[in-house]
Design a protein around this motif. Structure first.
Motif, PDB file in Angstrom:
ATOM      1  N   MET A 226       0.819  -1.213   0.000  1.00 39.16           N
ATOM      2  CA  MET A 226       0.000   0.000   0.000  1.00 39.16           C
ATOM      3  C   MET A 226       0.855   1.266   0.000  1.00 39.16           C
ATOM      4  N   PRO A 227       1.378   1.641  -1.184  1.00 43.82           N
ATOM      5  CA  PRO A 227       1.981   2.966  -1.312  1.00 43.82           C
ATOM      6  C   PRO A 227       0.983   4.061  -0.935  1.00 43.82           C
ATOM      7  N   ARG A 228      -0.309   3.797  -1.171  1.00 42.17           N
ATOM      8  CA  ARG A 228      -1.351   4.688  -0.650  1.00 42.17           C
ATOM      9  C   ARG A 228      -1.837   4.098   0.677  1.00 42.17           C
ATOM     10  N   ILE A 229      -1.621   4.823   1.759  1.00 48.15           N
ATOM     11  CA  ILE A 229      -2.139   4.411   3.063  1.00 48.15           C
ATOM     12  C   ILE A 229      -3.544   4.981   3.178  1.00 48.15           C
ATOM     13  N   PRO A 230      -4.587   4.128   3.194  1.00 49.56           N
ATOM     14  CA  PRO A 230      -5.959   4.642   3.153  1.00 49.56           C
ATOM     15  C   PRO A 230      -6.355   5.349   4.441  1.00 49.56           C
ATOM     16  N   PHE A 231      -6.986   6.506   4.298  1.00 53.04           N
ATOM     17  CA  PHE A 231      -7.497   7.264   5.426  1.00 53.04           C
ATOM     18  C   PHE A 231      -8.994   6.987   5.576  1.00 53.04           C
ATOM     19  N   PRO A 232      -9.561   7.216   6.750  1.00 59.93           N
ATOM     20  CA  PRO A 232     -11.022   7.111   6.914  1.00 59.93           C
ATOM     21  C   PRO A 232     -11.731   8.062   5.948  1.00 59.93           C
ATOM     22  N   ALA A 233     -12.932   7.701   5.533  1.00 58.27           N
ATOM     23  CA  ALA A 233     -13.661   8.451   4.509  1.00 58.27           C
ATOM     24  C   ALA A 233     -13.692   9.966   4.752  1.00 58.27           C
ATOM     25  N   PRO A 234     -13.968  10.446   5.964  1.00 64.03           N
ATOM     26  CA  PRO A 234     -14.028  11.906   6.164  1.00 64.03           C
ATOM     27  C   PRO A 234     -12.694  12.613   5.936  1.00 64.03           C
ATOM     28  N   PHE A 235     -11.590  11.853   6.005  1.00 63.98           N
ATOM     29  CA  PHE A 235     -10.265  12.465   5.873  1.00 63.98           C
ATOM     30  C   PHE A 235      -9.542  12.006   4.609  1.00 63.98           C
ATOM     31  N   ARG A 236     -10.264  11.434   3.662  1.00 66.28           N
ATOM     32  CA  ARG A 236      -9.635  10.896   2.466  1.00 66.28           C
ATOM     33  C   ARG A 236      -8.928  11.978   1.651  1.00 66.28           C
ATOM     34  N   PHE A 237      -9.423  13.208   1.746  1.00 63.49           N
ATOM     35  CA  PHE A 237      -8.788  14.293   0.991  1.00 63.49           C
ATOM     36  C   PHE A 237      -7.373  14.573   1.473  1.00 63.49           C
ATOM     37  N   LEU A 238      -6.998  14.010   2.630  1.00 61.48           N
ATOM     38  CA  LEU A 238      -5.653  14.196   3.164  1.00 61.48           C
ATOM     39  C   LEU A 238      -4.701  13.057   2.800  1.00 61.48           C
ATOM     40  N   GLU A 239      -5.178  12.088   2.033  1.00 59.06           N
ATOM     41  CA  GLU A 239      -4.342  10.934   1.717  1.00 59.06           C
ATOM     42  C   GLU A 239      -3.061  11.309   0.994  1.00 59.06           C
ATOM     43  N   PHE A 240      -3.092  12.419   0.275  1.00 57.77           N
ATOM     44  CA  PHE A 240      -1.896  12.824  -0.467  1.00 57.77           C
ATOM     45  C   PHE A 240      -0.705  13.045   0.473  1.00 57.77           C
ATOM     46  N   ILE A 241      -0.977  13.397   1.729  1.00 60.22           N
ATOM     47  CA  ILE A 241       0.113  13.599   2.683  1.00 60.22           C
ATOM     48  C   ILE A 241       0.815  12.276   2.961  1.00 60.22           C
ATOM     49  N   GLY A 242       0.007  11.240   3.246  1.00 57.58           N
ATOM     50  CA  GLY A 242       0.579   9.919   3.490  1.00 57.58           C
ATOM     51  C   GLY A 242       1.291   9.369   2.275  1.00 57.58           C
ATOM     52  N   ILE A 243       0.708   9.596   1.078  1.00 59.56           N
ATOM     53  CA  ILE A 243       1.342   9.129  -0.157  1.00 59.56           C
ATOM     54  C   ILE A 243       2.705   9.791  -0.333  1.00 59.56           C
ATOM     55  N   GLY A 244       2.760  11.100  -0.100  1.00 58.75           N
ATOM     56  CA  GLY A 244       4.007  11.835  -0.254  1.00 58.75           C
ATOM     57  C   GLY A 244       5.080  11.379   0.718  1.00 58.75           C
ATOM     58  N   LEU A 245       4.698  11.198   1.985  1.00 56.96           N
ATOM     59  CA  LEU A 245       5.668  10.746   2.987  1.00 56.96           C
ATOM     60  C   LEU A 245       6.161   9.339   2.686  1.00 56.96           C
ATOM     61  N   HIS A 246       5.234   8.492   2.239  1.00 58.66           N
ATOM     62  CA  HIS A 246       5.621   7.123   1.912  1.00 58.66           C
ATOM     63  C   HIS A 246       6.576   7.102   0.712  1.00 58.66           C
ATOM     64  N   ARG A 247       6.337   7.984  -0.255  1.00 56.00           N
ATOM     65  CA  ARG A 247       7.222   8.071  -1.419  1.00 56.00           C
ATOM     66  C   ARG A 247       8.641   8.463  -1.000  1.00 56.00           C
TER      67      ARG A 247
END
Length: 368
Positions: free
Chosen positions: A128-149
């Motif tokens: 999971m390069p994309r770490i899934p966030f709970p539905a209300p916070f999904r718009f913040l997933e780009f932060i986790g994606i960036g850090l994971h990258r």
């Protein structure tokens, strides 16, 4: 001719899944003549010593996530970020010493963030390069994606245990984002495939199979709910407890048989012959079930967004059946499960992808 390399394999201590999916990788590398050193915490080592006799082992614990009976998993992880950072720094420094002491040539890290090193080739394994966030916070997933990258880029290669095409297990966790240039799909990883795993008699029995997994306290909560539901149905069941440590024996209570941790040939037979399989929706469990063409009733760990997403997605694809743990508390347990329709080349394609990825990891080594 490949040189005889010293390869360090380090799985994350988040249930046994991360350790189990390193088994086929370790076997492939051992078959090529390399020296394998497997490093983890004691619980994982107890399990891997039984599955991989003859290999070398080293106690090298890393970050071990905690669970709560009340709070969702993503909140627990959020609160533990300072400790996670501290553990990353510690294991990164310790890796330097291990490389020197054991003359390590290659490091394979299954989701352990700190095990990159500029002196040797390193591979990072994640589904999971994309770490899934709970539905209300999904718009913040780009932060986790960036850090994971940022973490992934520190490694020579990133291995994703899945198929690259439309037929896959991980869905949006890997297939709907831009991956780093060093990323390779390596096919699904299952210890139940290979020449040493003959199918044997696969006639379906009259007993359900319950596969317990994950850290406490959720493992016990899940097990108690399932057994209560099965008891009401007067079902017979084998319960795989996922406890590979010493001094544990098979026991029975009523219609239930409890197996601490059977060897893989017996576990494969149980999966192939179980009338109905009930498990968590952990990624390794899903890979192993898919590799055997078996469906299951999958119940995600509450608050673990990855498992919740995978359960809903694969149920919508018709591969598995799912219910939430909340419905289990109400006694709802579907009587039938889906039927997986696996393409004929599913396993063959995975084997080819893994071989290709390992070829790339091993080639152009300084010792060649």
């Amino acid at each position: 001719m490949e040189p005889n390399l010293n390869i360090l394999i380090c799985p994350l201590e988040w249930g046994l899944g991360h350790a189990a999916r390193m088994i086929p990788v370790a076997r492939k590398l051992k078959a090529r003549g390399h020296n394998i050193l497997i490093a983890s915490g004691n619980d994982h080592l107890d399990f891997l010593r039984k599955e991989l006799p003859g290999m070398a082992f080293l106690e090298f614990p890393g970050f071990s996530p905690a669970y709560s009976r009340i709070l969702p998993q993503y909140l627990i992880l959020l609160f533990r970020i300072p400790r996670l950072i501290r553990e990353i720094v510690i294991e990164h420094r310790e890796l330097d010493r291990i490389i020197d002491r054991y003359s390590i040539d290659i490091v394979i890290s299954d989701n352990r963030f700190g095990l990159w090193n500029k002196r040797v080739k390193t591979a990072y394994v994640t589904h999971m390069p994309r770490i899934p966030f709970p539905a209300p916070f999904r718009f913040l997933e780009f932060i986790g994606i960036g850090l994971h990258r940022l973490i992934i880029r520190k490694y020579s290669l990133c291995f994703i245990p899945d198929l690259p095409g439309e037929i896959n297990l991980s869905g949006r966790l890997t297939h709907s984002i831009r991956l780093t240039a060093n990323t390779r799909f390596i096919g699904i990883l299952s210890r139940f495939t290979g020449d040493n795993m003959a199918a044997g008699n696969t006639a379906v029995s009259d007993r359900d199979l319950v596969i317990l997994s994950g850290p406490e306290p959720q493992r016990t909560i899940f097990g108690n709910l399932i057994l209560e539901a099965l008891d009401k149905e007067e079902r017979k069941a084998i319960v795989l407890e996922g406890k590979p440590g010493p001094g544990k024996e098979t026991s029975r209570s009523g219609n239930f048989e409890f197996q601490p941790h059977p060897v893989e040939t017996i576990m494969k037979h149980m999966i192939m012959t179980g009338r109905r399989i009930i498990s968590r929706s952990g990624y390794t469990t899903l890979m192993e079930l898919a590799s055997l063409g078996r469906s299951a009733l999958i119940i995600p760990t509450p608050g673990q967004t990855e498992q919740e997403y995978l359960a809903l997605r694969l149920a919508s694809e018709g591969w598995f059946t799912t219910v939430s743990q909340k419905k289990l508390i109400k006694g709802v347990l579907p009587s039938e499960t889906a039927t997986i329709s696996i393409p004929e080349d599913f396993i063959k394609q995975s084997e080819l992808l893994l071989d290709k990825a390992l070829d790339e990891l091993l080639k152009n080594h300084p010792d060649e």
